[in-house]
Design an enzyme around this catalytic site. Structure first.
Site, PDB file in Angstrom:
ATOM      1  N   ARG A  18       0.856  -1.188   0.000  1.00 30.29           N
ATOM      2  CA  ARG A  18       0.000   0.000   0.000  1.00 30.29           C
ATOM      3  C   ARG A  18       0.895   1.242   0.000  1.00 30.29           C
ATOM      4  NH1 ARG A  18      -2.912   3.074   4.721  1.00 30.29           N
ATOM      5  NH2 ARG A  18      -3.993   4.590   3.426  1.00 30.29           N
TER       6      ARG A  18
ATOM      7  N   HIS B 157      -3.034  11.004   0.730  1.00 30.22           N
ATOM      8  CA  HIS B 157      -2.558  10.819   2.096  1.00 30.22           C
ATOM      9  C   HIS B 157      -1.991  12.177   2.547  1.00 30.22           C
ATOM     10  CE1 HIS B 157      -1.161   7.533   5.065  1.00 30.22           C
ATOM     11  NE2 HIS B 157      -0.807   8.689   5.628  1.00 30.22           N
TER      12      HIS B 157
ATOM     13  N   GLU C 256      -7.649   8.469   6.119  1.00 27.13           N
ATOM     14  CA  GLU C 256      -7.953   9.150   7.382  1.00 27.13           C
ATOM     15  C   GLU C 256      -8.431  10.592   7.177  1.00 27.13           C
ATOM     16  OE1 GLU C 256      -4.694   8.809  10.117  1.00 27.13           O
ATOM     17  OE2 GLU C 256      -4.540   6.653   9.924  1.00 27.13           O
TER      18      GLU C 256
ATOM     19  N   ASN D 169      -7.703   1.905   9.760  1.00 25.61           N
ATOM     20  CA  ASN D 169      -6.401   2.030  10.434  1.00 25.61           C
ATOM     21  C   ASN D 169      -6.660   1.996  11.930  1.00 25.61           C
ATOM     22  OD1 ASN D 169      -5.399   2.441   7.893  1.00 25.61           O
ATOM     23  ND2 ASN D 169      -4.910   4.606   8.181  1.00 25.61           N
TER      24      ASN D 169
ATOM     25  N   TYR E 285      -4.695   1.784  15.897  1.00 26.90           N
ATOM     26  CA  TYR E 285      -3.468   1.790  16.700  1.00 26.90           C
ATOM     27  C   TYR E 285      -3.741   1.639  18.193  1.00 26.90           C
ATOM     28  CZ  TYR E 285      -1.010   3.303  12.539  1.00 26.90           C
ATOM     29  OH  TYR E 285      -0.473   3.346  11.286  1.00 26.90           O
TER      30      TYR E 285
ATOM     31  N   GLU F 195      -3.718  -0.063   8.121  1.00 27.87           N
ATOM     32  CA  GLU F 195      -2.541   0.294   8.940  1.00 27.87           C
ATOM     33  C   GLU F 195      -2.705  -0.275  10.337  1.00 27.87           C
ATOM     34  OE1 GLU F 195      -1.621   4.474   9.256  1.00 27.87           O
ATOM     35  OE2 GLU F 195      -1.992   4.795   7.115  1.00 27.87           O
TER      36      GLU F 195
HETATM   37  O1  IFM Z   1       2.200   7.775  10.116  1.00 26.88           O
HETATM   38  C1  IFM Z   1       0.820   7.808  10.268  1.00 26.88           C
HETATM   39  C2  IFM Z   1       0.136   7.620   8.933  1.00 26.88           C
HETATM   40  O2  IFM Z   1       0.524   8.592   8.024  1.00 26.88           O
HETATM   41  C3  IFM Z   1      -1.361   7.712   9.098  1.00 26.88           C
HETATM   42  N1  IFM Z   1      -1.832   6.821  10.136  1.00 26.88           N
HETATM   43  C4  IFM Z   1      -1.152   6.858  11.406  1.00 26.88           C
HETATM   44  C5  IFM Z   1       0.346   6.712  11.199  1.00 26.88           C
HETATM   45  C6  IFM Z   1       1.073   6.733  12.555  1.00 26.88           C
HETATM   46  O3  IFM Z   1       0.840   7.930  13.212  1.00 26.88           O
END
Ligand code: IFM
Length: 461
Positions: free
Chosen positions: A77, A121, A166, A293, A295, A363
């Site tokens: 990606r 992006h 995002e 995405n 985290y 992500e």
């Molecule tokens: O690095 C970023 C990415 O550009 C978008 N999603 C979160 C990642 C980590 O912060």
């Protein structure tokens, strides 16, 4: 601890983004983007760093593709830099820009890897920002034109297309928190930006389909939001935050309606003045997949607004305050590591949105305090644990019925982490920013071995 077992047909990849890795900011006819401007504004990015050189992926992509081939990933990606294709955000395509992505796509395919292309992006051409940027409706039409140019050139080889990455960050971190480009703190204009990003997505879906794109989706970063206490006030705070973070995007795209609590969330700012009849139909086109995405979770409590006058509030001033997670590890981003919440989020989304499209985790990864030993080895056990535990959580979501088709580690390489500059490292591969040499970390070898086992199950009788 043993590695999780995931359905053999699940696809795996790694992800990057143009401004974070490419460098070559002044080559190939590329025009300036809002991130070039933001980085040059004193005090915005740590140590005054920028993506001017980044990882030099623009020149070193053959080496990076070879690293991915060594991992054994199915997918890569990456994102296209709009200002390489249209230096001022409008007009005919810049041949040198298209030629770069032609070479990249061909190299990826020759390595037996499938490209997954993100059109946006965060690197808006600065010339469009000068005319109002995402606050202005015309930018959505400019984006659709750009999408068509890229699809006409690469559509014969790229099957998977992601319109936006995002948009929450583009709209609200960029125009309300002010920690991303363009770096403003606005109310109504930030909400207009959110709407125009949605419209841009919808218009681009049409362009991509007209150009014959097979698989079209968008990448969102829905948050798993938890109230600090069970009080009615904290639970209401979470519902406002759910609209800011998640429903603003998911409701129009997946249900064709705006969230029903916009007034509770934004008060008078939620007047929808920038919306036009017919926009929702454009935005709510069916998708082949939804990129997510993920985290970390967020815990919130009810709190006073920062600005007492509702008319003067920014779009993120919704009467909430983050509460730290106690007793869990935090990554160098300061993000709590709570892997179970990954499954919780996916199961919750599946419940809230019947008919959720197939999901790609576009992500997931962690920034760690990587310290190479005297021989250059990075024993990044924190990252290996993070990935393993999140994949186990993903397996749980799949068992619970979420239709997940793919997973990408963020990121292949250490890279430019926006306002944090180069200090925060997410890569499976360490980048020495003095020499630009690449050094696979222990997590690279772990992911390679994990994928070898995974692929073996694909061919097992
Ligand atoms: O690095 C970023 C990415 O550009 C978008 N999603 C979160 C990642 C980590 O912060």
């Amino acid at each position: 601890m043993s590695d999780p077992v995931l359905p053999p047909e699940l696809l795996f990849g790694t992800a990057t983004a143009a401004y974070q890795v490419e460098g070559a900011a002044h080559e190939g006819g590329r025009g300036p983007s809002i991130w070039d401007t933001y980085c040059r504004t004193p005090g915005r990015v740590a140590r005054g760093e920028s993506g001017d050189t980044a990882c030099d992926h623009y020149h070193r992509y053959p080496e990076d593709v070879a690293l991915m081939a060594g991992l054994g990933v199915d997918l890569y990606r990456f994102s296209v830099a709009w200002p390489r294709i249209q230096p001022t955000g409008r007009g005919p395509a810049n041949p040198e820009g298209l030629a770069f992505y032609d070479r990249l796509v061909d190299t990826v395919l020759e390595a037996g890897i499938e490209p997954a292309l993100t059109l946006y992006h965060w690197d808006l051409p600065q010339a469009l920002e000068d005319g109002g940027g995402w606050r202005d409706r015309d930018t959505a039409h400019r984006f659709a034109e750009y999408a068509g140019l890229v699809a006409d050139r690469l559509g014969d080889r790229v099957r998977r297309w992601i319109t936006l990455n995002e948009p929450f960050c583009s709209a609200f971190v960029g125009h309300a928190v002010g920690r991303h480009a363009p770096g403003t703190r606005e109310g109504r204009p930030a909400l207009a930006a959110a709407h125009h990003l949605l419209l841009a997505h919808g218009l681009a879906v049409g362009e991509l389909r007209d150009a014959g794109a097979e698989q079209v989706g968008i990448t969102l970063n829905p948050d798993h939001l938890l109230p600090a206490t069970d009080s009615a006030a904290d639970r209401a705070a979470v519902e406002r935050a759910r609209t800011l973070h998640n429903r603003t995007w998911l409701d129009p795209i997946l249900t064709g309606a705006y969230p029903d609590n916009e007034t509770e969330t934004w008060g008078a700012l939620a007047d929808g003045a920038h919306r036009r009849e017919g926009d929702l139909e454009v935005i709510a086109q069916s998708l082949d997949f939804l990129g997510i995405n993920y985290y970390r979770p967020i815990m919130l409590r009810d709190a006073p607004h920062t600005e007492p006058d509702p008319e003067l509030r920014t779009a993120v001033d919704i009467g909430t305050e983050q509460v730290p997670f106690e007793g869990v590890r935090h990554t160098t981003m300061g993000w709590p590591v709570v892997p179970d919440t990954f499954a919780d989020l996916l199961v919750d989304l599946n419940r809230r949105y019947p008919g959720l499209p197939p999901v790609f985790i576009t992500e997931n990864g962690s920034a760690e305090d990587d310290r190479p030993d005297t021989r250059g080895r990075v024993r990044d056990t924190g990252r290996v644990d993070y990935l393993r535990d999140h994949l186990a959580s993903l397996a749980r979501a799949i068992e619970a019925g979420v239709d997940v088709r793919g997973y990408f580690v963020w990121s292949l390489l250490d890279n430019f982490e926006w306002a944090f500059g180069y200090e925060r490292r997410f890569g499976l591969v360490r980048v020495d920013y003095d020499t630009l040499e690449r050094h696979p970390k222990d997590s690279y070898h772990w992911y390679r071995d994990f994928l070898r086992e995974h692929r073996a199950r694909r061919t097992a009788p």
